[in-house]
Design a protein around this motif. Structure first.
Motif, PDB file in Angstrom:
ATOM      1  N   SER A  46       0.830  -1.199   0.000  1.00  0.00           N
ATOM      2  CA  SER A  46       0.000   0.000   0.000  1.00  0.00           C
ATOM      3  C   SER A  46       0.866   1.251   0.000  1.00  0.00           C
ATOM      4  O   SER A  46       0.601   2.203  -0.743  1.00  0.00           O
ATOM      5  CB  SER A  46      -0.916   0.007   1.222  1.00  0.00           C
ATOM      6  OG  SER A  46      -1.685   1.190   1.258  1.00  0.00           O
ATOM      7  N   ARG A  47       1.914   1.228   0.802  1.00  0.00           N
ATOM      8  CA  ARG A  47       2.815   2.392   0.885  1.00  0.00           C
ATOM      9  C   ARG A  47       3.511   2.660  -0.442  1.00  0.00           C
ATOM     10  O   ARG A  47       3.713   3.793  -0.847  1.00  0.00           O
ATOM     11  CB  ARG A  47       3.858   2.146   1.975  1.00  0.00           C
ATOM     12  CG  ARG A  47       4.589   3.412   2.413  1.00  0.00           C
ATOM     13  CD  ARG A  47       5.635   3.089   3.470  1.00  0.00           C
ATOM     14  NE  ARG A  47       6.101   4.293   4.125  1.00  0.00           N
ATOM     15  CZ  ARG A  47       6.970   5.160   3.602  1.00  0.00           C
ATOM     16  NH1 ARG A  47       7.450   4.939   2.386  1.00  0.00           N
ATOM     17  NH2 ARG A  47       7.347   6.230   4.278  1.00  0.00           N
ATOM     18  N   GLN A  48       3.876   1.578  -1.128  1.00  0.00           N
ATOM     19  CA  GLN A  48       4.531   1.731  -2.436  1.00  0.00           C
ATOM     20  C   GLN A  48       3.615   2.433  -3.445  1.00  0.00           C
ATOM     21  O   GLN A  48       4.057   3.303  -4.199  1.00  0.00           O
ATOM     22  CB  GLN A  48       4.951   0.360  -2.973  1.00  0.00           C
ATOM     23  CG  GLN A  48       6.124  -0.247  -2.202  1.00  0.00           C
ATOM     24  CD  GLN A  48       6.384  -1.686  -2.597  1.00  0.00           C
ATOM     25  OE1 GLN A  48       5.517  -2.351  -3.188  1.00  0.00           O
ATOM     26  NE2 GLN A  48       7.563  -2.187  -2.278  1.00  0.00           N
ATOM     27  N   GLU A  60       8.820  -4.739   9.789  1.00  0.00           N
ATOM     28  CA  GLU A  60       8.269  -4.355   8.476  1.00  0.00           C
ATOM     29  C   GLU A  60       8.984  -3.126   7.925  1.00  0.00           C
ATOM     30  O   GLU A  60       9.257  -3.038   6.718  1.00  0.00           O
ATOM     31  CB  GLU A  60       6.769  -4.073   8.603  1.00  0.00           C
ATOM     32  CG  GLU A  60       5.918  -5.327   8.718  1.00  0.00           C
ATOM     33  CD  GLU A  60       4.457  -5.019   8.959  1.00  0.00           C
ATOM     34  OE1 GLU A  60       3.614  -5.773   8.446  1.00  0.00           O
ATOM     35  OE2 GLU A  60       4.163  -4.034   9.674  1.00  0.00           O
ATOM     36  N   LYS A  61       9.310  -2.198   8.824  1.00  0.00           N
ATOM     37  CA  LYS A  61      10.041  -1.002   8.390  1.00  0.00           C
ATOM     38  C   LYS A  61      11.435  -1.366   7.881  1.00  0.00           C
ATOM     39  O   LYS A  61      11.895  -0.815   6.870  1.00  0.00           O
ATOM     40  CB  LYS A  61      10.154  -0.009   9.550  1.00  0.00           C
ATOM     41  CG  LYS A  61       8.850   0.678   9.896  1.00  0.00           C
ATOM     42  CD  LYS A  61       9.008   1.623  11.076  1.00  0.00           C
ATOM     43  CE  LYS A  61       7.668   2.262  11.450  1.00  0.00           C
ATOM     44  NZ  LYS A  61       7.790   3.138  12.639  1.00  0.00           N
ATOM     45  N   GLU A  62      12.085  -2.275   8.565  1.00  0.00           N
ATOM     46  CA  GLU A  62      13.417  -2.726   8.140  1.00  0.00           C
ATOM     47  C   GLU A  62      13.332  -3.430   6.781  1.00  0.00           C
ATOM     48  O   GLU A  62      14.170  -3.223   5.895  1.00  0.00           O
ATOM     49  CB  GLU A  62      13.997  -3.678   9.204  1.00  0.00           C
ATOM     50  CG  GLU A  62      15.432  -4.102   8.950  1.00  0.00           C
ATOM     51  CD  GLU A  62      16.395  -2.942   8.972  1.00  0.00           C
ATOM     52  OE1 GLU A  62      17.378  -2.992   8.220  1.00  0.00           O
ATOM     53  OE2 GLU A  62      16.150  -1.970   9.728  1.00  0.00           O
ATOM     54  N   GLN A  89      14.088  -3.352   0.971  1.00  0.00           N
ATOM     55  CA  GLN A  89      13.443  -3.475  -0.346  1.00  0.00           C
ATOM     56  C   GLN A  89      13.689  -2.221  -1.185  1.00  0.00           C
ATOM     57  O   GLN A  89      13.983  -2.312  -2.389  1.00  0.00           O
ATOM     58  CB  GLN A  89      11.942  -3.693  -0.157  1.00  0.00           C
ATOM     59  CG  GLN A  89      11.216  -4.185  -1.403  1.00  0.00           C
ATOM     60  CD  GLN A  89       9.750  -4.435  -1.130  1.00  0.00           C
ATOM     61  OE1 GLN A  89       9.068  -3.654  -0.474  1.00  0.00           O
ATOM     62  NE2 GLN A  89       9.245  -5.552  -1.636  1.00  0.00           N
ATOM     63  N   ALA A  90      13.581  -1.054  -0.563  1.00  0.00           N
ATOM     64  CA  ALA A  90      13.805   0.209  -1.263  1.00  0.00           C
ATOM     65  C   ALA A  90      15.255   0.318  -1.734  1.00  0.00           C
ATOM     66  O   ALA A  90      15.530   0.758  -2.858  1.00  0.00           O
ATOM     67  CB  ALA A  90      13.462   1.375  -0.353  1.00  0.00           C
ATOM     68  N   LYS A 134      19.103  -1.798  -8.129  1.00  0.00           N
ATOM     69  CA  LYS A 134      18.751  -2.336  -9.454  1.00  0.00           C
ATOM     70  C   LYS A 134      18.585  -1.213 -10.474  1.00  0.00           C
ATOM     71  O   LYS A 134      18.998  -1.332 -11.627  1.00  0.00           O
ATOM     72  CB  LYS A 134      17.448  -3.135  -9.363  1.00  0.00           C
ATOM     73  CG  LYS A 134      17.594  -4.490  -8.687  1.00  0.00           C
ATOM     74  CD  LYS A 134      16.245  -5.189  -8.603  1.00  0.00           C
ATOM     75  CE  LYS A 134      16.335  -6.508  -7.847  1.00  0.00           C
ATOM     76  NZ  LYS A 134      15.006  -7.150  -7.706  1.00  0.00           N
ATOM     77  N   LYS A 135      17.959  -0.110 -10.036  1.00  0.00           N
ATOM     78  CA  LYS A 135      17.727   1.016 -10.919  1.00  0.00           C
ATOM     79  C   LYS A 135      19.048   1.649 -11.351  1.00  0.00           C
ATOM     80  O   LYS A 135      19.223   2.001 -12.533  1.00  0.00           O
ATOM     81  CB  LYS A 135      16.862   2.065 -10.192  1.00  0.00           C
ATOM     82  CG  LYS A 135      16.270   3.121 -11.106  1.00  0.00           C
ATOM     83  CD  LYS A 135      15.285   3.977 -10.345  1.00  0.00           C
ATOM     84  CE  LYS A 135      14.635   5.006 -11.286  1.00  0.00           C
ATOM     85  NZ  LYS A 135      13.659   5.849 -10.572  1.00  0.00           N
TER      86      LYS A 135
END
Length: 611
Positions: free
Chosen positions: A406-408, A438-440, A445-446, A452-453
């Motif tokens: 959802s945050r994404q 979850e924050k970690e 993930q970010a 990757k970007k």
């Protein structure tokens, strides 16, 4: 398709047999039919063709003939008609129609029949005085299209209030009609209209009079005979309570949909008529050769605006004369088409139509500004669509407890609209609900996504560097620096690319100046313009462009200027019709005369995109 035709034909046959059979119903003791002024045909076209017109009524008279036809009215219209009957009797109709949507239309109408010169006496020996009789009705009709897979059904209803006036006495009543039009099916169309579904009731002096119900079945067949000539043949049969069936047939020949010849045969005699259409104006005349006296009818229709189909037809014609005046007219058509698309929120088509208008009138600032405005609106709506999509998904994942996803999605909303308050509010809620784990996880993930970007951008930048596309390589490398400001590989790519650009500019500029010295101005400027596209402030390239333009000192004569204008409009006309080889041929002809022609350069750029 044959099955559908067979079913409709059988229904039609049984209906005709039913009409021919006697009806038992409430009757009046009067010789005439109550409400006969509403049975009298309205409009010159319908008068000439007869009852069959009930299946083809596509103007304001449909409110009387068959309200289903109201849905076939394509633009607002004002309709006026008058018939001259017998013995100082006149029959008048005034109607206005407005299509609310593509499939729904509404019509308001007023009909009046009046007779004068009647005499009355209070006592047998008194001198006679005259009085008049008048019947009128106010009608409101609604028609709607019901599209099916293989054919279309049009349905409609008319509500009416009727009034009778005899000398000083009057009374009024309320009624309704209904109708259907089916087709076209293999050039056939079928109509069904039921009059007085709700019967008006009038109190005349001391007796109540009820309008009788009536039904009409009609059909017509359309066939193109020659390129510009179309023929329509129609038949119709109608029956009212306590009356015999009435048959009629008729036809219409039209030339380029502007001139019309009509004929028919009804119980009142033979009929004929003519019509003339000039743009939004239609003038019709008919005569019914009744045994007592001919019945003459004149109708005038005034329509407003232009339909999408009419605009498309004008566009297909192209530029009639390859001059500025003709091009300006066609540009106006494209502007009208753009406004129709814009109204329907078809922004991409609207922008494309305006781009075509700009090609035809490149110096028209009003069109250029409108194009800019439409593009902004298109971008805004595309962004709104993306925001709405991401917002819906973000809420859906939030409600299911998947806060990370959802945050994404909310983050994607902020990328398009950084000030979106709802996105900020939800991200704050999510951050409060998320656990440390979850924050970690979200942080890792970010970081992985950014890594990757960066790798993808580095790969793309390196590839561009190898292809000597230095300016594009710099843009990719700068994107890396926005993610990772101290990235050494990105800084190295930028340094190599800048050196490459310097050498490339020197080499390309030398080649361009050499071409200009040889009077190949077009190719020389093309190279310089490619440099200025990436580096608009490059001093050497700007000086080179001025040198090339000065090198071309040929004075273009008025005769050559006229030829350039003609060639340009021929090129644009070919481009709009998709004849791209011809477009390039005309562009090359222009460059032989004027290699610096800006409008031609713009057209050539558009041509390159579609090739």
């Amino acid at each position: 398709m044959r099955k559908e035709l067979a079913v409709i034909a059988n229904i039609y046959l049984y209906a005709c047999l039913w009409i021919l059979s006697p009806l038992t119903c409430n009757t009046t003791e009067e010789g005439g039919i109550p409400g006969s002024f509403l049975i009298q045909p309205v409009g010159a076209r319908g008068n000439a063709i007869g009852e069959g017109y009930s299946s083809m009524a596509d103007d304001s008279t449909a409110v009387l003939w068959n309200p289903a036809g109201i849905s076939m009215i394509s633009k607002p219209e004002l309709y006026i008609s008058r018939s001259w009957l017998f013995e100082d009797t006149e029959h008048s109709f005034l109607g206005f129609s407005y299509p609310l949507k593509k499939s729904i239309g509404i019509t308001g109408g007023w009909i009046n029949q009046s007779s004068e010169g009647y005499e009355k006496r209070t006592n047998p020996f008194d001198s006679p005085t005259t009085f008049s009789i008048s019947n009128d009705a106010i009608l409101l009709g609604l028609g709607s299209k019901i599209p099916l897979k293989k054919f279309q059904i049009n349905a409609g209803i008319t509500l009416k209030t009727v009034r009778h006036i005899i000398d000083d006495y009057s009374d009024s009543g309320f009624g309704a009609d209904a109708g259907l039009i089916i087709g076209p099916l293999q050039n056939f169309s079928f109509g069904l209209s039921v009059h007085n579904v709700l019967k008006p009731k009038i109190l005349l002096v001391s007796r109540e009079v009820v309008y009788p119900s009536g039904i009409c079945f009609s059909s017509h067949y359309t066939q193109k005979i020659f390129k510009d000539i179309k023929a329509i043949g129609s038949i119709g049969v109608s029956k009212y309570e306590n009356q015999g069936a009435r048959f009629s047939f008729g036809g219409e020949l039209s030339y380029t949909d502007t001139a019309f010849l009509r004929f028919g045969k009804t119980e009142n005699g033979f009929s004929s008529g003519i019509g003339l259409k000039m743009g939004n104006y239609v003038l019709d005349y008919s005569a019914i050769f009744h045994e007592l006296s001919p019945i003459h009818t004149i109708s005038l229709t005034t329509r407003f605006g232009i339909t999408a189909d009419e605009l498309e037809d004008l566009i297909k014609e192209g530029i009639k004369k390859f001059d500025r005046e003709s091009a300006s007219k066609l540009a106006g058509v494209y502007v009208q088409q753009a406004e129709v698309f814009y109204k329907d929120k078809k922004y991409i088509q609207a922008v494309k139509a305006l781009e075509n208008a700009v090609l035809l009138e490149p110096f028209n600032k009003e069109i250029s500004n409108k194009l800019k405005s439409f593009k902004q609106e298109m971008d805004r709506n595309l962004n709104l669509g993306m925001i709405e999509k991401n917002r819906s998904l973000a809420i859906e994942y939030f409600e299911s407890g998947d806060y990370i996803t959802s945050r994404q999605y909310w983050q994607s909303v902020l990328e398009i609209d950084p000030e979106n308050s709802q996105a900020k509010e939800y991200i704050e809620k999510i951050d409060m609900k998320m656990t440390e784990m979850e924050k970690e996880h979200l942080k890792r993930q970010a970081e992985e996504e950014l890594s990757k970007k960066v790798a993808l951008l580095r790969e793309e930048a390196t590839g561009l560097l190898k292809s000597e596309k230095y300016s594009q390589a710099i843009l990719k490398a700068k994107k890396i620096l926005t993610i990772s400001p101290d990235n050494k590989e990105a800084l190295s790519i930028i340094s190599i690319a800048e050196n490459g650009i310097k050498l490339s500019i020197e080499k390309r500029l030398k080649e361009a100046l050499s071409l200009c010295e040889k009077k190949d101005i077009k190719e020389g400027l093309k190279i310089i313009e490619s440099i200025l596209k990436d580096f608009p402030d490059n001093k050497e390239a700007n000086e080179g462009a001025n040198f090339c333009k000065i090198s071309w000192k040929v004075e273009i004569s008025p005769q050559d200027q006229k030829k350039i204008e003609q060639l340009y409009y021929m090129a644009v006309d070919s481009y709009l019709k998709g004849k791209y080889k011809d477009t390039q041929k005309y562009i090359d002809e222009i460059y032989k005369i004027d290699p610096l022609n800006e409008n031609t350069k713009n057209l050539e750029e558009k041509l390159k995109k579609v090739k």
